[in-house]
Design a protein around this motif. Structure first.
Motif, PDB file in Angstrom:
ATOM      1  N   VAL A  62      21.483  21.268   8.319  1.00 42.85           N
ATOM      2  CA  VAL A  62      22.868  20.842   8.580  1.00 42.85           C
ATOM      3  C   VAL A  62      23.586  21.896   9.429  1.00 42.85           C
ATOM      4  N   ARG A  63      23.401  23.158   9.071  1.00 41.32           N
ATOM      5  CA  ARG A  63      23.981  24.234   9.892  1.00 41.32           C
ATOM      6  C   ARG A  63      23.449  24.143  11.329  1.00 41.32           C
ATOM      7  N   GLY A  64      22.147  23.919  11.452  1.00 35.09           N
ATOM      8  CA  GLY A  64      21.519  23.830  12.778  1.00 35.09           C
ATOM      9  C   GLY A  64      22.087  22.697  13.609  1.00 35.09           C
ATOM     10  N   ALA A  65      22.395  21.578  12.952  1.00 35.77           N
ATOM     11  CA  ALA A  65      22.954  20.425  13.675  1.00 35.77           C
ATOM     12  C   ALA A  65      24.314  20.783  14.260  1.00 35.77           C
ATOM     13  N   VAL A  66      25.146  21.424  13.464  1.00 29.28           N
ATOM     14  CA  VAL A  66      26.492  21.796  13.941  1.00 29.28           C
ATOM     15  C   VAL A  66      26.372  22.791  15.098  1.00 29.28           C
ATOM     16  N   GLU A  67      25.441  23.742  14.950  1.00 31.01           N
ATOM     17  CA  GLU A  67      25.281  24.764  15.995  1.00 31.01           C
ATOM     18  C   GLU A  67      24.718  24.170  17.297  1.00 31.01           C
ATOM     19  N   ALA A  68      23.991  23.060  17.189  1.00 36.86           N
ATOM     20  CA  ALA A  68      23.365  22.484  18.386  1.00 36.86           C
ATOM     21  C   ALA A  68      24.335  21.649  19.225  1.00 36.86           C
ATOM     22  N   MET A  69      25.517  21.394  18.693  1.00 41.34           N
ATOM     23  CA  MET A  69      26.474  20.541  19.438  1.00 41.34           C
ATOM     24  C   MET A  69      26.823  21.166  20.790  1.00 41.34           C
ATOM     25  N   PRO A  70      26.678  20.410  21.870  1.00 43.98           N
ATOM     26  CA  PRO A  70      27.077  20.939  23.178  1.00 43.98           C
ATOM     27  C   PRO A  70      28.612  20.995  23.267  1.00 43.98           C
ATOM     28  N   PRO A  71      29.141  21.754  24.227  1.00 38.16           N
ATOM     29  CA  PRO A  71      30.591  21.801  24.389  1.00 38.16           C
ATOM     30  C   PRO A  71      31.132  20.383  24.565  1.00 38.16           C
ATOM     31  N   CYS A  72      32.212  20.064  23.852  1.00 43.63           N
ATOM     32  CA  CYS A  72      32.801  18.732  23.985  1.00 43.63           C
ATOM     33  C   CYS A  72      34.293  18.833  23.692  1.00 43.63           C
ATOM     34  N   SER A  73      35.016  17.786  24.129  1.00 40.18           N
ATOM     35  CA  SER A  73      36.478  17.905  24.115  1.00 40.18           C
ATOM     36  C   SER A  73      37.059  17.850  22.713  1.00 40.18           C
ATOM     37  N   ASN A  74      36.327  17.246  21.768  1.00 38.59           N
ATOM     38  CA  ASN A  74      36.982  16.944  20.489  1.00 38.59           C
ATOM     39  C   ASN A  74      35.947  16.881  19.367  1.00 38.59           C
ATOM     40  N   GLY A  75      35.371  18.059  19.005  1.00 42.92           N
ATOM     41  CA  GLY A  75      34.227  18.059  18.104  1.00 42.92           C
ATOM     42  C   GLY A  75      34.533  18.190  16.616  1.00 42.92           C
ATOM     43  N   ASN A  76      35.815  18.315  16.242  1.00 42.39           N
ATOM     44  CA  ASN A  76      36.112  18.621  14.831  1.00 42.39           C
ATOM     45  C   ASN A  76      35.711  17.512  13.869  1.00 42.39           C
ATOM     46  N   GLU A  77      36.014  16.285  14.241  1.00 39.82           N
ATOM     47  CA  GLU A  77      35.715  15.174  13.343  1.00 39.82           C
ATOM     48  C   GLU A  77      34.205  15.097  13.095  1.00 39.82           C
ATOM     49  N   LEU A  78      33.442  15.292  14.170  1.00 40.45           N
ATOM     50  CA  LEU A  78      31.988  15.226  14.053  1.00 40.45           C
ATOM     51  C   LEU A  78      31.473  16.330  13.142  1.00 40.45           C
ATOM     52  N   ARG A  79      32.005  17.553  13.330  1.00 36.12           N
ATOM     53  CA  ARG A  79      31.587  18.662  12.469  1.00 36.12           C
ATOM     54  C   ARG A  79      31.820  18.339  10.997  1.00 36.12           C
ATOM     55  N   SER A  80      32.990  17.788  10.677  1.00 38.67           N
ATOM     56  CA  SER A  80      33.248  17.517   9.256  1.00 38.67           C
ATOM     57  C   SER A  80      32.416  16.329   8.757  1.00 38.67           C
ATOM     58  N   LEU A  81      32.116  15.380   9.633  1.00 38.00           N
ATOM     59  CA  LEU A  81      31.237  14.284   9.206  1.00 38.00           C
ATOM     60  C   LEU A  81      29.868  14.831   8.814  1.00 38.00           C
ATOM     61  N   ILE A  82      29.333  15.694   9.658  1.00 42.11           N
ATOM     62  CA  ILE A  82      27.998  16.248   9.378  1.00 42.11           C
ATOM     63  C   ILE A  82      28.000  16.993   8.043  1.00 42.11           C
ATOM     64  N   MET A  83      29.031  17.814   7.829  1.00 46.14           N
ATOM     65  CA  MET A  83      29.073  18.587   6.593  1.00 46.14           C
ATOM     66  C   MET A  83      29.235  17.675   5.373  1.00 46.14           C
ATOM     67  N   SER A  84      30.092  16.656   5.470  1.00 46.71           N
ATOM     68  CA  SER A  84      30.337  15.817   4.294  1.00 46.71           C
ATOM     69  C   SER A  84      29.130  14.947   3.977  1.00 46.71           C
ATOM     70  N   GLU A  85      28.414  14.488   5.020  1.00 47.13           N
ATOM     71  CA  GLU A  85      27.199  13.719   4.782  1.00 47.13           C
ATOM     72  C   GLU A  85      26.199  14.525   3.968  1.00 47.13           C
ATOM     73  N   ALA A  86      26.081  15.800   4.335  1.00 51.25           N
ATOM     74  CA  ALA A  86      25.099  16.663   3.664  1.00 51.25           C
ATOM     75  C   ALA A  86      25.372  16.713   2.164  1.00 51.25           C
ATOM     76  N   THR A  87      26.646  16.745   1.792  1.00 53.81           N
ATOM     77  CA  THR A  87      26.984  16.780   0.371  1.00 53.81           C
ATOM     78  C   THR A  87      26.751  15.413  -0.275  1.00 53.81           C
ATOM     79  N   ARG A  88      27.182  14.367   0.425  1.00 50.35           N
ATOM     80  CA  ARG A  88      27.109  13.023  -0.134  1.00 50.35           C
ATOM     81  C   ARG A  88      25.676  12.612  -0.460  1.00 50.35           C
ATOM     82  N   LEU A  89      24.723  13.082   0.368  1.00 49.06           N
ATOM     83  CA  LEU A  89      23.361  12.579   0.258  1.00 49.06           C
ATOM     84  C   LEU A  89      22.550  13.235  -0.848  1.00 49.06           C
ATOM     85  N   VAL A  90      23.018  14.378  -1.314  1.00 49.61           N
ATOM     86  CA  VAL A  90      22.256  15.075  -2.348  1.00 49.61           C
ATOM     87  C   VAL A  90      22.507  14.394  -3.693  1.00 49.61           C
ATOM     88  N   PRO A  91      21.452  14.145  -4.487  1.00 51.32           N
ATOM     89  CA  PRO A  91      21.634  13.483  -5.781  1.00 51.32           C
ATOM     90  C   PRO A  91      22.660  14.220  -6.638  1.00 51.32           C
TER      91      PRO A  91
END
Lengths: 287, 287
Positions: free
Chosen positions: B250-279
């Motif tokens: 999950v950390r690697g996914a966030v770090e791999a994001m290329p420069p973009c105009s508006n990345g905050n929502e995506l960053r928080s989606l990635i982090m929240s998914e990681a929590t949601r998916l764990v039993p």
């Protein structure tokens, strides 16, 4: 290069996706066995002939022809599955599920459907023409009136026979004529009726072959319509009635052709197909 | 309109093709049951978030999101077939083959694959952008490295584990990020790595849920990896090892994001998914 070679080359090129690194080798082999050795390639030939009739037979035609054939092969692989016809033989050889097992047969059909769309999307040609082809071929395969929907009528308690035939067999013939026109940059709409008549003729011919051909002649089991209690033109109107109906459909297809710059090749293709498809022992009465 | 509603609206609109006159009603019902009620819609949400991060979330994004989800649902329907997992339950309800029979389950998967391509081809948007989306999504599903190829590795005598995981689960996540960028008119290539990391994280999370969740929590049978002797991150590195691996992906996914105009929502989606998916019972150690 003649049309036969162009069709085989386009299919070989499409299938080469399965030879790329990372593809499971048995899936690649199953896909190849579903597409080669060649069948009659009726749908791509029709597509090429319409494109030629419209005066512009270019690489988009080759992709459209390959896509039509890939869709046709995919539907044969899935129709042969034990949960449908359970056919062990196809084109005189073991069917895909028989040779590779049921799971790979399901996946082979899936992969061929996807490959059809990939093949169109990859052509170097005007994007709007390719999108039109995607729409024409997509609607010939999917819902509400494509070949998948046609097959699904076999799962209904009350079958709508008109929709059943028009979707299961007719849709891909309509797509063949419409795609031929669209790939040439012509309006596909007036060509639909030509494909519809040819598709219906092909269905009647198929019913005739099931009823009156030998297994050796057509490379698959005969008598399936009666065995599976399926509707058929022969069961409905008898052998002679079906032959007569076939002839009038072929005439109708030729008459439905819209004005085009170069229609002779197409006209003779339609007429020769009609003869080729009739079982040998009936050929005299159909001539 | 928020993303959740836009995703459901796009899927409802796509499925309305099956309500048109001439579609076999049971096929239409089976297709709806494969797509609704909604699952987590992980792939379309990811696609929308990347499009938003790239600064242009338009109707092509909605079509791409719907196409991704239709492909995902198609693969679930086919994977649940008796010749694969033979799963009777999906999302807490009877699977499609259980509710509608095997033939309709095969056809439902086929029709959904076709519908995905039709949905993209129908958008009113720059044709070259739509063709790019067709290519991105086609290669995520077909050969050599799409989800169908991934599933086919289960039919090989020697399985290539890296290709298996990357294709079976990863491909559609890579497509989700690449399609999000492509639908926004951005270069999809640098986004592939983000999707790859998320896909791998999702696979690890899935293995964790299979090993450590309750059937009620995830709405499908658990313990399937051991039962079918399938490779799994938990079997390979243990529960704790798998949780650690998930966090670093999950950390690697966030770090791999290329420069973009508006990345905050995506960053928080990635982090929240990681929590949601764990039993649930492991959530504390994963936090």
């Amino acid at each position: 290069m003649d049309v036969t070679n162009r069709i085989e080359r386009a299919l070989t090129e499409a299938l080469s996706q399965a030879d790329l690194a990372g593809c499971p080798p048995r899936l690649a082999a199953a896909m190849r066995s579903a597409v080669f050795p060649r069948g009659a390639r009726v749908r791509p030939r029709l597509c090429h002939s319409v494109a030629a009739a419209c005066g512009d037979d270019n690489p988009a035609t080759e992709a459209a022809g390959a896509a039509l054939e890939l869709m046709h092969c995919a539907s044969l692989v899935h129709d042969d599955l034990p949960c449908f016809d359970g056919a062990d033989i196809r084109r005189g050889r073991p069917s895909v599920h028989k040779a590779f097992g049921e799971p790979l047969a399901v996946l082979t059909g899936d992969a061929l459907i996807v490959l059809a769309f990939q093949t169109i999307a990859r052509v170097n040609c005007a994007p709007d023409r390719l999108l039109k082809l995607t729409q024409v071929i997509g609607s010939a395969v999917g819902v509400p009136l494509g070949i998948v929907a046609g097959q699904a009528w076999e799962c209904e308690s009350e079958i709508n026979l008109a929709h059943y035939h028009r979707s299961k067999t007719g849709a891909l013939f309509v797509a063949a004529t419409a795609a031929g026109a669209a790939s040439a940059g012509a309006d596909p709409e007036p060509w639909r009726m030509v494909g519809e008549k040819i598709g219906e003729a092909y269905q009647v011919a198929d019913d005739l072959r099931d009823a009156a051909a030998d297994e050796d002649e057509i490379g698959k089991p005969v008598g399936q319509d009666v065995a599976h209690d399926r509707p058929s033109a022969v069961r409905e109107m008898g052998i002679d009635g079906a032959v007569y109906h076939l002839k009038s459909l072929v005439r109708g297809a030729v008459e439905a052709m819209p004005p085009c710059s170069n229609g002779n090749e197409l006209r003779s293709l339609i007429m020769s197909e009609a003869t080729r498809l009739v079982p040998a022992k009936l050929a005299q009465s159909a001539a």
